[in-house]
Design an enzyme around this catalytic site. Sequence first.
Site, short mmCIF file in Angstrom:
data_model
loop_
_atom_site.label_atom_id
_atom_site.label_comp_id
_atom_site.label_asym_id
_atom_site.label_seq_id
_atom_site.Cartn_x
_atom_site.Cartn_y
_atom_site.Cartn_z
CD GLU A 264 3.21 -26.99 -43.38
OE1 GLU A 264 4.19 -26.31 -43.03
OE2 GLU A 264 2.16 -27.02 -42.74
CG HIS A 283 3.31 -23.34 -41.01
ND1 HIS A 283 3.60 -24.68 -40.88
CD2 HIS A 283 3.35 -22.84 -39.75
CE1 HIS A 283 3.82 -24.96 -39.61
NE2 HIS A 283 3.67 -23.86 -38.91
P1 NAD Z 1 1.64 -25.89 -25.75
O1 NAD Z 1 2.66 -26.94 -25.49
O2 NAD Z 1 1.63 -24.67 -24.91
O3 NAD Z 1 0.16 -26.54 -25.69
C1 NAD Z 1 -0.16 -27.77 -26.26
C2 NAD Z 1 -1.34 -28.34 -25.49
O4 NAD Z 1 -1.77 -29.53 -26.16
C3 NAD Z 1 -1.00 -28.73 -24.06
O5 NAD Z 1 -1.91 -28.15 -23.14
C4 NAD Z 1 -1.14 -30.25 -24.04
O6 NAD Z 1 -1.64 -30.75 -22.82
C5 NAD Z 1 -2.15 -30.46 -25.16
N1 NAD Z 1 -2.15 -31.82 -25.69
C6 NAD Z 1 -1.12 -32.69 -25.82
N2 NAD Z 1 -1.56 -33.85 -26.32
C7 NAD Z 1 -2.89 -33.72 -26.50
C8 NAD Z 1 -3.90 -34.60 -26.97
N3 NAD Z 1 -3.63 -35.86 -27.33
N4 NAD Z 1 -5.17 -34.15 -27.04
C9 NAD Z 1 -5.46 -32.87 -26.66
N5 NAD Z 1 -4.55 -32.01 -26.17
C10 NAD Z 1 -3.28 -32.43 -26.11
O7 NAD Z 1 1.81 -25.50 -27.29
P2 NAD Z 1 1.23 -24.23 -28.05
O8 NAD Z 1 2.23 -23.14 -28.01
O9 NAD Z 1 -0.14 -23.97 -27.58
O10 NAD Z 1 1.24 -24.79 -29.55
C11 NAD Z 1 0.45 -25.90 -29.92
C12 NAD Z 1 0.90 -26.45 -31.26
O11 NAD Z 1 0.61 -25.50 -32.28
C13 NAD Z 1 2.43 -26.66 -31.35
O12 NAD Z 1 2.81 -27.93 -30.90
C14 NAD Z 1 2.72 -26.46 -32.81
O13 NAD Z 1 2.74 -27.70 -33.49
C15 NAD Z 1 1.55 -25.63 -33.32
N6 NAD Z 1 1.96 -24.28 -33.71
C16 NAD Z 1 1.72 -23.85 -34.97
C17 NAD Z 1 2.09 -22.57 -35.34
C18 NAD Z 1 1.81 -22.05 -36.72
O14 NAD Z 1 2.59 -21.25 -37.22
N7 NAD Z 1 0.74 -22.43 -37.37
C19 NAD Z 1 2.74 -21.73 -34.43
C20 NAD Z 1 2.93 -22.19 -33.13
C21 NAD Z 1 2.56 -23.46 -32.78
#
Ligand code: NAD
Length: 320
Positions: A264, A283
């Site tokens: 990105e 994004h």
């Molecule tokens: P979070 O930490 O609350 O949840 C992440 C979940 O993923 C956890 O429950 C964890 O157990 C699970 N996990 C970890 N490894 C895994 C695997 N191998 N297989 C399946 N599940 C697995 O995070 P969140 O706030 O829910 O955000 C998730 C992700 O979304 C972030 O890490 C970030 O990269 C992305 N995100 C993107 C945006 C965007 O603007 N597009 C915004 C926020 C977050």
Amino acid sequence: MSLGRVLVEKFQPDLIEWLGSRVEIVVVDPWVEPERWNSEASQVDGVISRKGKITRAHMEMSRGRLKIVARTGVGVDPSRVDLKAAKDHRIWVTNMPGSNSVSVAELVFGHLIALVRHTIEANRTVKENRWGDYLRFVGTELAGKTIGIIGMGNIGTRLALRARAFEMSLLVYDPYIPESHVTALGGRWVGLNELLAGSDFVTIHCPLTDETKRMIGAEELSLMRPSAYLINTARGGIVDEDSLHRVLQRKEIQGAALDVMENEPPPHNHPLFLLDNVIFTPHLGAITREASKRGEWGAAEEVIRVLEGKSPKNPVQPLP
Ligand code: NAD
């Protein structure tokens, strides 16, 4: 007296004003001025990053000056900050868990509806004076379909709640949460392959880690139904883009919606941009007034705490 020099992005004016009364601030948009971001990143005491990346090289060049990298969002993978290098250089890294989960979950539903009701293409035909083309846009209802959520953390959970309101069935793959968390929300806790084969919509909400990098590749995509859609608002690196391009081009899955890309900003001639059955947002998951407010103010407070000699509230890892 200024607590130090802090590199920030284009944040809300009231936050910039508040910060400016405490620290000397340098405002740089890392995607508009990447070279300036790179040169400033090693000449500051703190960084507040939304999109900007902080690498080992920045930390080395800072020679002990940089004390904190505060993320306004959640993800702390190498596309944003080198965690190992931060530990080696004793630099705090903080994030804002949960600050943008509603915003991302709502965007996913925006994408789901855009995919099944063809709203983006339909909007174009109306503006091109082709109102009568409506029968090209026969849609599909979300009610009664199955959504498969990979990663049931803050965002996945908010999404599950919304899926219930849309009368959808729920499959979840997340090996790190108890099954009871999924059943309490009316879903089934399954393995990845079962989720891929059994879902009408597969949506990704796990972090980008060594384990999840390219977790959705050719083999996994081949398990999806030809009528199914893939939505990725997590991190681009979780999906193998070449394989996704192949299955979309051959119509082996119905379509995809991507808020994130492996690199990105992506190159303007990315092959996925040529396909009709994929829609994009740049994004945008956390780009709402509410999430920005929570994330930017929270990150700014972390920087002030650390520059005042206190520990941050949301460290991603301990310091040695
Ligand atoms: P979070 O930490 O609350 O949840 C992440 C979940 O993923 C956890 O429950 C964890 O157990 C699970 N996990 C970890 N490894 C895994 C695997 N191998 N297989 C399946 N599940 C697995 O995070 P969140 O706030 O829910 O955000 C998730 C992700 O979304 C972030 O890490 C970030 O990269 C992305 N995100 C993107 C945006 C965007 O603007 N597009 C915004 C926020 C977050």
